[in-house]
Write a protein that holds these residues in place. Structure first.
Motif, PDB file in Angstrom:
ATOM      1  N   TYR A 110       0.827  -1.203   0.000  1.00 31.50           N
ATOM      2  CA  TYR A 110       0.000   0.000   0.000  1.00 31.50           C
ATOM      3  C   TYR A 110       0.869   1.264   0.000  1.00 31.50           C
ATOM      4  O   TYR A 110       1.939   1.291   0.626  1.00 31.50           O
ATOM      5  N   HIS A 111       0.368   2.281  -0.680  1.00 29.85           N
ATOM      6  CA  HIS A 111       0.933   3.618  -0.491  1.00 29.85           C
ATOM      7  C   HIS A 111       0.187   4.209   0.711  1.00 29.85           C
ATOM      8  O   HIS A 111      -1.034   4.377   0.660  1.00 29.85           O
ATOM      9  N   VAL A 112       0.925   4.522   1.764  1.00 25.95           N
ATOM     10  CA  VAL A 112       0.292   4.900   3.023  1.00 25.95           C
ATOM     11  C   VAL A 112       0.407   6.406   3.253  1.00 25.95           C
ATOM     12  O   VAL A 112       1.490   6.984   3.192  1.00 25.95           O
ATOM     13  N   TYR A 113      -0.751   7.012   3.526  1.00 30.43           N
ATOM     14  CA  TYR A 113      -0.798   8.395   3.968  1.00 30.43           C
ATOM     15  C   TYR A 113      -0.700   8.381   5.493  1.00 30.43           C
ATOM     16  O   TYR A 113      -1.609   7.899   6.173  1.00 30.43           O
ATOM     17  N   CYS A 114       0.429   8.861   5.999  1.00 35.69           N
ATOM     18  CA  CYS A 114       0.704   8.837   7.433  1.00 35.69           C
ATOM     19  C   CYS A 114       0.195  10.145   8.027  1.00 35.69           C
ATOM     20  O   CYS A 114       0.796  11.206   7.821  1.00 35.69           O
ATOM     21  N   ALA A 115      -0.911  10.085   8.739  1.00 32.96           N
ATOM     22  CA  ALA A 115      -1.566  11.292   9.252  1.00 32.96           C
ATOM     23  C   ALA A 115      -1.384  11.401  10.759  1.00 32.96           C
ATOM     24  O   ALA A 115      -1.676  10.456  11.496  1.00 32.96           O
ATOM     25  N   ALA A 116      -0.911  12.553  11.205  1.00 34.38           N
ATOM     26  CA  ALA A 116      -0.740  12.810  12.638  1.00 34.38           C
ATOM     27  C   ALA A 116      -0.355  14.275  12.813  1.00 34.38           C
ATOM     28  O   ALA A 116      -0.094  14.988  11.846  1.00 34.38           O
ATOM     29  N   ARG A 117      -0.308  14.698  14.065  1.00 35.60           N
ATOM     30  CA  ARG A 117       0.034  16.097  14.351  1.00 35.60           C
ATOM     31  C   ARG A 117       1.536  16.340  14.363  1.00 35.60           C
ATOM     32  O   ARG A 117       1.982  17.434  14.025  1.00 35.60           O
ATOM     33  N   ARG A 118       2.322  15.353  14.754  1.00 36.95           N
ATOM     34  CA  ARG A 118       3.765  15.549  14.899  1.00 36.95           C
ATOM     35  C   ARG A 118       4.458  15.346  13.547  1.00 36.95           C
ATOM     36  O   ARG A 118       4.781  14.230  13.157  1.00 36.95           O
ATOM     37  N   VAL A 119       4.665  16.443  12.867  1.00 34.67           N
ATOM     38  CA  VAL A 119       5.129  16.412  11.483  1.00 34.67           C
ATOM     39  C   VAL A 119       6.498  15.762  11.350  1.00 34.67           C
ATOM     40  O   VAL A 119       6.735  14.990  10.406  1.00 34.67           O
ATOM     41  N   ASP A 120       7.421  16.049  12.262  1.00 40.04           N
ATOM     42  CA  ASP A 120       8.761  15.486  12.142  1.00 40.04           C
ATOM     43  C   ASP A 120       8.720  13.960  12.142  1.00 40.04           C
ATOM     44  O   ASP A 120       9.428  13.304  11.364  1.00 40.04           O
ATOM     45  N   ARG A 121       7.866  13.404  12.966  1.00 44.47           N
ATOM     46  CA  ARG A 121       7.798  11.942  13.058  1.00 44.47           C
ATOM     47  C   ARG A 121       7.177  11.318  11.813  1.00 44.47           C
ATOM     48  O   ARG A 121       7.659  10.308  11.299  1.00 44.47           O
ATOM     49  N   ILE A 122       6.085  11.893  11.338  1.00 46.29           N
ATOM     50  CA  ILE A 122       5.441  11.272  10.168  1.00 46.29           C
ATOM     51  C   ILE A 122       6.243  11.513   8.890  1.00 46.29           C
ATOM     52  O   ILE A 122       6.195  10.679   7.973  1.00 46.29           O
ATOM     53  N   GLU A 123       6.994  12.597   8.839  1.00 49.74           N
ATOM     54  CA  GLU A 123       7.857  12.801   7.671  1.00 49.74           C
ATOM     55  C   GLU A 123       8.960  11.749   7.639  1.00 49.74           C
ATOM     56  O   GLU A 123       9.283  11.210   6.576  1.00 49.74           O
TER      57      GLU A 123
END
Length: 251
Positions: free
Chosen positions: A33-46
């Motif tokens: 899957y191409h996963v859209y990683c959604a969360a508030r902490r941008v550094d971690r999801i990037e």
């Protein structure tokens, strides 16, 4: 894209910055899957998106504006939505409950889940075989002292899931819930006890093998990758040491 290439299936995982969410993003990516990683902490999801070849999307599920932006990034088609964002805050009895903590739990575990589902449902229907998996809890099935705010919110998660299944019975979207018991992650108990590591560690004291985030991610990936006509309505998953919410073998 050539005629021979098939676009990758897509998945959204909310609360992807740590714990079950991050583990699920990794396992879904490994499943293709191409996963859209959604969360508030941008550094971690990037960092996570870079690791798995996904897309990081800053998102606060309690904000309608933020959720609308998530839907815009995802676009017109989506195969899987994992509503994982949630949390427990505090462990006070009802007689000493903190109203703000209760509101926060309801906002993220129920309102947030609704807002993300509402925003992404058209894209899930558009694929002809969408799947929504809500991460609930065994706390959504039984009460325990000091947990009224969280158990009420997770009961809400369960009931919203059941209602969605009834309302979407004629649509090409599967509706599922996973209800984990004792799962040891880096942050869940620590957040609940406002950074008090001693209290957080006491939750798992003496339990030789609590579940870990990867166990739940493995189960989630199995659930959403069943054939389109197979709906795993709910899966309750606990460590072997936890016979019930209140009965845990500790050495």
């Amino acid at each position: 894209m050539s005629a021979q290439q098939t676009p990758a299936k897509t998945a959204v995982v909310t609360g992807a910055s740590s714990g079950i969410g991050a583990a699920t993003a990794r396992q879904l990516a490994a499943a293709g899957y191409h996963v859209y990683c959604a969360a508030r902490r941008v550094d971690r999801i990037e960092a996570l998106a870079a690791e798995i070849g996904g897309t990081a999307v800053e998102c606060d599920v309690t904000s309608e504006e933020s959720v609308t932006r998530l839907a815009e990034v995802v676009g017109e088609r989506l195969d899987v939505l994992v509503n994982n964002a949630g949390g427990a805050f505090g462990a006070s009895p009802v007689s000493a409950a903190d109203s703000d903590e209760w509101r926060q739990m309801y906002e993220v575990n129920v309102i947030g889940l609704m807002q993300v589902t509402r925003a992404l449902l058209p894209a899930l229907v558009a694929t002809g075989a969408g799947a929504i998996l809500n991460v609930g809890s065994t706390a959504g099935r039984i009460a325990y002292e000091g947990g009224a705010g969280y158990t009420a919110a997770k009961h809400g998660t369960q009931v919203v899931t059941e209602t969605l299944r009834l309302e979407l019975w004629d649509q090409p979207v599967r509706i599922m819930e996973i209800a984990p018991g004792m799962v040891k992650t880096d942050e869940f108990a620590l957040v609940r006890f406002e950074g008090d590591r001693e209290k957080a560690e006491a939750v798992y004291a003496g339990v030789a093998e609590p579940l870990v985030a990867e166990d739940i991610a493995d189960a989630i990936t199995w659930m959403v990758t069943r054939p389109a006509h197979v709906n795993i309505d709910e899966l309750v998953i606990r460590p072997r040491a936890q016979a019930a919410q209140h009965k845990v073998h500790r050495t």
